[in-house]
Design a protein around this motif. Structure first.
Motif, mmCIF file in Angstrom:
data_model
loop_
_atom_site.group_PDB
_atom_site.id
_atom_site.type_symbol
_atom_site.label_atom_id
_atom_site.label_comp_id
_atom_site.label_asym_id
_atom_site.label_seq_id
_atom_site.Cartn_x
_atom_site.Cartn_y
_atom_site.Cartn_z
ATOM 1 N N UNK A 222 0.778 -1.320 -0.036
ATOM 2 C CA UNK A 222 0.172 0.043 0.066
ATOM 3 C C UNK A 222 1.091 1.086 -0.134
ATOM 4 N N UNK A 223 0.424 2.201 -0.420
ATOM 5 C CA UNK A 223 1.157 3.579 -0.618
ATOM 6 C C UNK A 223 0.381 4.837 -0.240
ATOM 7 N N UNK A 224 0.829 5.505 0.683
ATOM 8 C CA UNK A 224 0.165 6.680 1.220
ATOM 9 C C UNK A 224 0.605 7.965 0.161
ATOM 10 N N UNK A 225 -0.352 8.625 -0.136
ATOM 11 C CA UNK A 225 0.041 9.779 -0.886
ATOM 12 C C UNK A 225 -0.419 11.288 -0.369
ATOM 13 N N UNK A 226 0.343 12.217 -0.132
ATOM 14 C CA UNK A 226 -0.096 13.431 0.287
ATOM 15 C C UNK A 226 -0.434 14.399 -0.756
ATOM 16 N N UNK A 227 -1.497 15.097 -1.071
ATOM 17 C CA UNK A 227 -1.835 15.952 -1.679
ATOM 18 C C UNK A 227 -1.185 17.235 -1.643
ATOM 19 N N UNK A 228 -0.651 17.509 -2.975
ATOM 20 C CA UNK A 228 0.134 18.954 -3.058
ATOM 21 C C UNK A 228 -0.825 20.053 -3.569
ATOM 22 N N UNK A 229 -1.587 19.582 -4.356
ATOM 23 C CA UNK A 229 -2.187 20.382 -5.169
ATOM 24 C C UNK A 229 -3.363 20.021 -6.214
ATOM 25 N N UNK A 230 -4.415 20.757 -6.491
ATOM 26 C CA UNK A 230 -5.178 20.136 -7.437
ATOM 27 C C UNK A 230 -5.858 21.411 -8.340
ATOM 28 N N UNK A 231 -6.035 21.133 -9.584
ATOM 29 C CA UNK A 231 -6.538 22.162 -10.503
ATOM 30 C C UNK A 231 -7.577 21.440 -11.565
ATOM 31 N N UNK A 232 -8.612 22.400 -11.548
ATOM 32 C CA UNK A 232 -9.838 21.828 -12.404
ATOM 33 C C UNK A 232 -9.629 22.785 -13.774
ATOM 34 N N UNK A 233 -9.985 22.214 -14.740
ATOM 35 C CA UNK A 233 -9.888 22.992 -16.207
ATOM 36 C C UNK A 233 -11.285 22.916 -16.654
ATOM 37 N N UNK A 234 -11.598 24.034 -17.313
ATOM 38 C CA UNK A 234 -12.888 24.067 -17.904
ATOM 39 C C UNK A 234 -13.475 23.122 -18.686
ATOM 40 N N UNK A 235 -12.695 22.076 -19.419
ATOM 41 C CA UNK A 235 -13.180 21.114 -20.099
ATOM 42 C C UNK A 235 -13.553 19.646 -18.894
ATOM 43 N N UNK A 236 -13.467 19.787 -17.697
ATOM 44 C CA UNK A 236 -13.902 18.873 -16.788
ATOM 45 C C UNK A 236 -12.696 18.040 -16.309
ATOM 46 N N UNK A 237 -11.381 18.247 -17.066
ATOM 47 C CA UNK A 237 -10.126 17.390 -16.575
ATOM 48 C C UNK A 237 -9.826 18.137 -15.069
ATOM 49 N N UNK A 238 -9.438 17.239 -14.254
ATOM 50 C CA UNK A 238 -8.804 17.569 -12.918
ATOM 51 C C UNK A 238 -7.324 16.966 -12.750
ATOM 52 N N UNK A 239 -6.618 17.926 -12.404
ATOM 53 C CA UNK A 239 -5.146 17.322 -12.209
ATOM 54 C C UNK A 239 -4.836 17.536 -10.842
ATOM 55 N N UNK A 240 -4.506 16.333 -10.314
ATOM 56 C CA UNK A 240 -3.817 15.900 -9.004
ATOM 57 C C UNK A 240 -2.415 15.614 -8.795
ATOM 58 N N UNK A 241 -1.706 16.656 -7.867
ATOM 59 C CA UNK A 241 -0.437 16.287 -7.714
ATOM 60 C C UNK A 241 -0.408 15.807 -6.157
ATOM 61 N N UNK A 242 0.527 14.794 -6.219
ATOM 62 C CA UNK A 242 0.748 14.332 -4.854
ATOM 63 C C UNK A 242 2.318 13.696 -4.873
ATOM 64 N N UNK A 243 2.807 13.795 -3.385
ATOM 65 C CA UNK A 243 4.058 13.561 -3.027
ATOM 66 C C UNK A 243 3.723 11.936 -2.705
#
Length: 172
Positions: A149-170
């Motif tokens: 199992x891997x634990x990830x910590x969210x650095x940030x997220x960004x949503x785009x007008x076309x519905x795409x979501x970018x999630x950045x994790x460490x």
């Protein structure tokens, strides 16, 4: 010391390609800057599995002639561009070699087996996931089963007008 990063797009139901390996389903999302060029500015080496390389090469998407590419494979490659090399050895050794010698970070580009192998080695440091607003229903999954199992910590997220979501994790 080089970091190991993943930058990957997946459907909302967790697939990175259709059952036949196609990524044509991503075409409607072209033309938007999701930060790929900025990401690539830090990359010195790309590592991917053989199936991913074969699919991208067949579609004319790879290789980038300005970036070293290592294809993790169980069989040699008869022909490949000058910047593409195969790796058939120990993955732990590859991680150690790249951490100490790569000019820039290492992009673990896929597919699921390659990403899982590097996660299982504890090698991936940063994970960028583009969640595409599409349900494929079937295909090549982003993740394959693992006992780790891997634990990830969210650095940030960004949503785009076309519905795409970018999630950045460490990772870790």
């Amino acid at each position: 010391m080089a970091g190991f990063r993943t930058y990957v797009a997946a459907s909302l139901d967790g697939y990175i390609a259709t059952p036949d390996g196609s990524i044509a389903w991503l075409k409607p999302f072209d033309g938007v800057d999701y930060g790929f060029d900025e990401f690539m500015a830090h990359i010195g080496t790309v590592v991917m599995g053989r199936a991913t390389y074969d699919n991208l090469h067949a579609m004319g998407h790879w290789p980038r002639v300005d970036t070293r590419c290592i294809v993790v494979t169980s069989r040699g490659m008869e022909t490949a561009p000058d910047n593409v090399e195969s790796w058939v050895g120990d993955m732990g050794q590859l991680v150690g070699d790249l951490r100490s010698s790569s000019a820039g970070d290492v992009w673990v580009a896929g597919g699921a087996k390659a990403i899982r192998a590097f996660l299982d080695l504890g090698a991936i440091d940063h994970f960028d996931l583009l969640v595409m607003p599409v349900l494929l229903g079937d295909g090549k999954p982003l993740f394959i089963r693992s006992d780790r199992g891997d634990r990830l910590s969210l650095l940030g997220s960004r949503t785009f007008a076309n519905g795409v979501v970018k999630l950045s994790y460490v990772v870790g």
